[in-house]
Design a protein around this motif. Structure first.
Motif, PDB file in Angstrom:
ATOM      1  N   ASN A 134      58.046  33.786  13.749  1.00 19.31           N
ATOM      2  CA  ASN A 134      56.699  34.322  13.483  1.00 19.31           C
ATOM      3  C   ASN A 134      56.775  35.750  12.955  1.00 19.31           C
ATOM      4  N   SER A 135      57.931  36.398  13.167  1.00 19.36           N
ATOM      5  CA  SER A 135      58.097  37.766  12.653  1.00 19.36           C
ATOM      6  C   SER A 135      58.029  37.788  11.121  1.00 19.36           C
ATOM      7  N   ARG A 136      58.387  36.666  10.485  1.00 21.17           N
ATOM      8  CA  ARG A 136      58.312  36.620   9.001  1.00 21.17           C
ATOM      9  C   ARG A 136      56.855  36.691   8.559  1.00 21.17           C
ATOM     10  N   VAL A 137      56.005  36.030   9.317  1.00 19.36           N
ATOM     11  CA  VAL A 137      54.569  36.057   9.017  1.00 19.36           C
ATOM     12  C   VAL A 137      54.017  37.460   9.308  1.00 19.36           C
ATOM     13  N   LEU A 138      54.480  38.013  10.421  1.00 18.50           N
ATOM     14  CA  LEU A 138      54.048  39.362  10.797  1.00 18.50           C
ATOM     15  C   LEU A 138      54.451  40.379   9.715  1.00 18.50           C
ATOM     16  N   GLU A 139      55.627  40.206   9.177  1.00 20.56           N
ATOM     17  CA  GLU A 139      56.102  41.115   8.118  1.00 20.56           C
ATOM     18  C   GLU A 139      55.166  41.044   6.899  1.00 20.56           C
ATOM     19  N   TRP A 140      54.769  39.818   6.530  1.00 21.11           N
ATOM     20  CA  TRP A 140      53.861  39.651   5.386  1.00 21.11           C
ATOM     21  C   TRP A 140      52.488  40.271   5.702  1.00 21.11           C
ATOM     22  N   ILE A 141      52.018  40.038   6.919  1.00 21.36           N
ATOM     23  CA  ILE A 141      50.713  40.578   7.346  1.00 21.36           C
ATOM     24  C   ILE A 141      50.719  42.104   7.194  1.00 21.36           C
ATOM     25  N   LEU A 142      51.809  42.731   7.632  1.00 21.64           N
ATOM     26  CA  LEU A 142      51.839  44.201   7.585  1.00 21.64           C
ATOM     27  C   LEU A 142      52.023  44.701   6.150  1.00 21.64           C
ATOM     28  N   ALA A 143      52.759  43.948   5.347  1.00 20.30           N
ATOM     29  CA  ALA A 143      52.886  44.335   3.931  1.00 20.30           C
ATOM     30  C   ALA A 143      51.506  44.292   3.273  1.00 20.30           C
ATOM     31  N   ARG A 144      50.722  43.286   3.603  1.00 19.93           N
ATOM     32  CA  ARG A 144      49.360  43.200   3.070  1.00 19.93           C
ATOM     33  C   ARG A 144      48.499  44.343   3.632  1.00 19.93           C
ATOM     34  N   ALA A 145      48.632  44.586   4.936  1.00 29.17           N
ATOM     35  CA  ALA A 145      47.808  45.624   5.568  1.00 29.17           C
ATOM     36  C   ALA A 145      48.073  46.987   4.932  1.00 29.17           C
ATOM     37  N   HIS A 146      49.316  47.210   4.519  1.00 29.64           N
ATOM     38  CA  HIS A 146      49.661  48.493   3.909  1.00 29.64           C
ATOM     39  C   HIS A 146      49.540  48.445   2.390  1.00 29.64           C
ATOM     40  N   GLY A 147      48.957  47.358   1.870  1.00 35.37           N
ATOM     41  CA  GLY A 147      48.687  47.255   0.438  1.00 35.37           C
ATOM     42  C   GLY A 147      49.937  47.171  -0.401  1.00 35.37           C
ATOM     43  N   GLU A 148      51.016  46.604   0.168  1.00 30.92           N
ATOM     44  CA  GLU A 148      52.304  46.644  -0.541  1.00 30.92           C
ATOM     45  C   GLU A 148      52.561  45.436  -1.429  1.00 30.92           C
ATOM     46  N   VAL A 149      51.864  44.311  -1.172  1.00 31.70           N
ATOM     47  CA  VAL A 149      52.184  43.098  -1.948  1.00 31.70           C
ATOM     48  C   VAL A 149      50.908  42.413  -2.426  1.00 31.70           C
ATOM     49  N   PRO A 150      50.988  41.766  -3.610  1.00 31.00           N
ATOM     50  CA  PRO A 150      49.850  40.952  -4.056  1.00 31.00           C
ATOM     51  C   PRO A 150      49.827  39.640  -3.272  1.00 31.00           C
ATOM     52  N   ALA A 151      48.803  38.828  -3.498  1.00 30.08           N
ATOM     53  CA  ALA A 151      48.724  37.548  -2.788  1.00 30.08           C
ATOM     54  C   ALA A 151      48.000  36.543  -3.663  1.00 30.08           C
ATOM     55  N   ASP A 152      48.073  35.270  -3.264  1.00 33.27           N
ATOM     56  CA  ASP A 152      47.327  34.225  -3.963  1.00 33.27           C
ATOM     57  C   ASP A 152      45.986  34.009  -3.263  1.00 33.27           C
ATOM     58  N   ALA A 153      45.027  33.482  -4.025  1.00 28.49           N
ATOM     59  CA  ALA A 153      43.708  33.198  -3.440  1.00 28.49           C
ATOM     60  C   ALA A 153      43.674  31.767  -2.909  1.00 28.49           C
ATOM     61  N   SER A 154      42.949  31.568  -1.816  1.00 30.21           N
ATOM     62  CA  SER A 154      42.710  30.221  -1.281  1.00 30.21           C
ATOM     63  C   SER A 154      41.320  30.244  -0.649  1.00 30.21           C
ATOM     64  N   PRO A 155      40.783  29.077  -0.284  1.00 32.89           N
ATOM     65  CA  PRO A 155      39.470  29.090   0.380  1.00 32.89           C
ATOM     66  C   PRO A 155      39.474  29.910   1.668  1.00 32.89           C
ATOM     67  N   PHE A 156      40.667  30.091   2.260  1.00 32.17           N
ATOM     68  CA  PHE A 156      40.767  30.839   3.513  1.00 32.17           C
ATOM     69  C   PHE A 156      40.934  32.336   3.295  1.00 32.17           C
ATOM     70  N   GLY A 157      41.032  32.732   2.045  1.00 36.23           N
ATOM     71  CA  GLY A 157      41.308  34.135   1.744  1.00 36.23           C
ATOM     72  C   GLY A 157      42.656  34.225   1.051  1.00 36.23           C
ATOM     73  N   SER A 158      43.365  35.349   1.254  1.00 38.61           N
ATOM     74  CA  SER A 158      44.631  35.553   0.554  1.00 38.61           C
ATOM     75  C   SER A 158      45.776  34.897   1.317  1.00 38.61           C
ATOM     76  N   VAL A 159      46.626  34.189   0.583  1.00 36.32           N
ATOM     77  CA  VAL A 159      47.798  33.542   1.198  1.00 36.32           C
ATOM     78  C   VAL A 159      49.066  34.036   0.481  1.00 36.32           C
ATOM     79  N   PRO A 160      50.219  33.892   1.130  1.00 38.38           N
ATOM     80  CA  PRO A 160      51.449  34.427   0.546  1.00 38.38           C
ATOM     81  C   PRO A 160      51.774  33.802  -0.809  1.00 38.38           C
ATOM     82  N   ARG A 161      52.292  34.614  -1.705  1.00 40.96           N
ATOM     83  CA  ARG A 161      52.824  34.103  -2.974  1.00 40.96           C
ATOM     84  C   ARG A 161      54.195  33.511  -2.729  1.00 40.96           C
ATOM     85  N   ASP A 162      54.536  32.594  -3.595  1.00 46.25           N
ATOM     86  CA  ASP A 162      55.855  31.988  -3.524  1.00 46.25           C
ATOM     87  C   ASP A 162      56.915  33.092  -3.442  1.00 46.25           C
ATOM     88  N   GLY A 163      57.828  32.967  -2.499  1.00 46.76           N
ATOM     89  CA  GLY A 163      58.937  33.913  -2.404  1.00 46.76           C
ATOM     90  C   GLY A 163      58.660  35.100  -1.485  1.00 46.76           C
TER      91      GLY A 163
END
Ligand code: OXD
Ligand code: MN
Length: 619
Positions: free
Chosen positions: A521-550
């Motif tokens: 789950n730390s991998r998900v947490l890492e992505w969450i914090l990268a998003r929180a700090h505005g460090e990575v783009p994301a894909d759109a989904s009906p649920f909001g932003s989801v991780p991009r491939d890779g």
């Protein structure tokens, strides 16, 4: 005992620091409950040891082998007193509408009469302990205070672990300090010369909250949240109304400190319904290289906006009251290390060596145990050795991953908020809400799924809004409005922290979990914090932003591309069925539901309108 005796007893024993309103209240409760003695707790180590020794002598506690488990004890409850009893939990504001559709309500004057009846003489033959406590670090601007009286030394010892209990808290309560009075009795008065039992309780139980006067009355149970009133009753039910009037938020959330490989420190608050592995998440050993996860709290967070528009959080508790079964070196090595000493266990099994055991602790089952009922047990036995809701109570300070800022008086800054349920279908591994209002919609509609869905259908959903269903001491719709208001307060000065939805429990077509969970789950947490700090783009989904491939290394987590796709797959029919269920559920919360949440629901329905019957989450 006459009223005069009680007054003498109370005043004589009251510490000089006890403020008159506390002393007067203790006197009143003593007059009602008629204890044989009154003990004002100072929270000292010697007092704690005396209580523990007394309980060993009376048979309430068994001391564990000091070589294997120093300073630790086992309690076995009455088999009829093993869990919180939601059916006997009441929230009694003057207006029934203020309790709302999710609480049991009784007209307060009538409930007060019932309380007077059941508590009259209920402590005869027993000692009444006066237990002052702080929720939050003593002296913190975010801390609040309470005093519990109880006739259960087990509850005193447990409260001593779970809160900052004793003289320092009492000294903070002055005539100008609001404090929460909490009355607890096991409801088992002793006649002269009547022998006590190991776990006194009463088949009739009441856990009653009067939110307007911030009072708690609990009768008949000594178990967990029914009796350690600082925890669920105060820090969630009373605090949910208190915080609403004071502009902060009582949340059923764990709190984490995360340091990434670059040394950036973040804090995360996360709400999961009961039995979704909050303690495991709070003590996670991350698999992401260079990431450090430290613990601040595993159950309750008090969140407060400050003047800079930051959301600050404290863990109001001082201990962990966790479920033992399933805790092992594989699922939660940090908890196992935390529990090596000075722990009170309740309803786990006892080994022949004088140590504890529960289902899942070791791969090999001991050949002989004493089970939670006190009977011989072997692997052939057909009942569990430890009760499924058996618990440990342990000081947070002895957790090896406790964060250095866990007692920061001003709290920590929350960088991200997470909501998660146990969902076999529909909900993706992770998504970032579009904005605060969408995040509140996610929190308000949070659910766990009782049964795995067949393809194209939905399992039965148990809604648990903000993981607060049994813990909101107010109309749930007002709680939702309070979350919206908190966002507006933060947004007036700064950008509120982003809100995420996670789901560790999605299942594939074969009915097996798609995601390994735990450390991964730390991998998900890492992505969450990268998003929180505005460090990575994301894909759109009906649920909001989801991780991009890779962006999340799922192969390192041990899953293949197919499973990764399934974790984000959209099944239009099933999602639209869920949305219809969600609409009914939102309506069931009555006329006070904020318009903004109806709007969010329509927006979600629009986003789902064109989702195809089945589409993989990866392109
Ligand atoms: C708990 C619960 O025990 O949420 O923490 O039920
Ligand atoms: Mn909880």
């Amino acid at each position: 005992m006459t009223a005069t005796d009680v007054t003498a007893l109370t005043l004589h024993r009251a510490p000089r620091t006890a403020t008159p309103s506390v002393v007067a209240w203790v006197e009143r409760i003593a007059e009602l409950t008629e204890p044989d003695a009154i003990h004002w707790c100072d929270g000292s180590q010697s007092e704690r040891q005396q209580l523990l020794d007394g309980m060993v002598a009376s048979g309430t506690l068994t001391q564990l082998n000091p070589e294997l488990r120093p300073g630790s004890y086992l309690a076995r409850s009455n088999p009829d007193d093993v869990a919180r009893v939601e059916s006997r939990t009441f929230v009694c504001p003057a207006d029934e509408a203020d309790a709302g559709p999710t609480n049991n309500w009784v007209e307060p004057a009538q409930m007060r009469e019932t309380m007077r009846d059941v508590f009259a003489g209920s402590m005869r033959g027993r000692t009444m302990y006066v237990v002052p406590f702080a929720m939050g670090p003593v002296g913190s601007p975010l801390a609040r205070y309470g005093v519990q009286v109880t006739d259960s030394p087990y509850v005193v010892a447990s409260t001593g672990i779970m809160t900052r209990m004793g003289s320092a808290a009492l000294a903070r309560i002055s005539e100008n300090t609001p404090w929460v009075p909490a009355v607890h009795s096991v409801g088992a008065p002793l006649a002269t010369d009547e022998a006590d039992v190991a776990w006194p309780c009463n088949p009739t139980k009441y856990i009653v909250h009067f939110p307007e006067t911030r009072e708690i009355w609990s009768y008949g149970s000594s178990y967990g949240g029914n009796a350690i009133l600082a925890k669920k009753a105060f820090a969630l039910r009373i605090a949910s109304t208190l915080s609403r009037s004071e502009g902060w938020m009582a949340a059923h959330m764990l709190l984490l400190k995360v340091t990434d490989a670059k040394g950036t420190v973040s804090h995360v608050a996360a709400a999961f319904p009961s039995a979704c592995g909050k303690t495991n998440f709070a003590m996670m050993t991350p698999s992401v290289a260079g990431m450090k996860v430290e613990t601040i709290g595993d159950d309750i967070a008090w969140l407060a906006p400050n003047s800079q528009g930051q959301l600050r959080a404290i863990n109001p508790e001082a201990g962990f009251f966790g479920v033992a079964p399933g805790t092992s070196v594989d699922t939660n090595p940090i908890a196992i290390e935390t529990l090596t000493h000075d722990t009170i266990f309740t309803n786990v099994a006892l080994t022949d060596e004088g140590d504890v055991w529960w289902e899942g602790l070791t791969q090999e089952t001991p050949a002989h145990l004493i089970d939670w009922r006190g009977a011989d047990w072997t692997p052939e036995s057909t009942t569990p050795a430890a009760h499924p809701n058996s618990r440990f109570a342990v000081s947070a300070a002895q957790c090896p991953t406790i964060a250095d800022d866990w007692e920061a008086p001003e709290g920590v800054v929350v960088d991200a908020i997470i909501f998660g349920g146990r969902r076999a279908s529909n909900i993706p591994l992770v998504a970032q809400a579009r904005d605060w209002k969408h995040g509140v919609y996610i929190g308000a509609t949070l659910a766990s799924e009782r049964t795995a869905a067949a393809e194209g259908t939905l399992g039965e959903l148990r809604r648990d809004p903000f993981a607060m269903l049994p813990f909101a001491g107010l109309n749930m719709a007002d709680h939702w409005q309070h979350w919206l208001d908190l966002g507006a307060t933060l947004a007036a000065t700064a950008t509120p922290p982003p809100i995420f939805q996670v789901n560790w429990f999605r299942k594939g077509a074969e009915g097996t979990f798609l995601w390994p969970g735990f450390s991964e789950n730390s991998r998900v947490l890492e992505w969450i914090l990268a998003r929180a700090h505005g460090e990575v783009p994301a894909d759109a989904s009906p649920f909001g932003s989801v991780p991009r491939d890779g962006q999340i290394d799922y192969e390192a987590a041990g899953i293949d591309r197919g499973a990764w796709g399934e974790l984000f797959a959209l099944d239009g029919d099933s999602l639209r069925a869920e949305a219809r269920d969600t609409a009914n559920y939102i309506d069931s919360m009555g006329p006070r539901v904020p318009e903004a949440l109806h709007v969010e629901h329509h927006l979600m329905q629009d986003r789902l309108a064109n989702v195809r019957r089945r589409s993989s989450g990866v392109s």
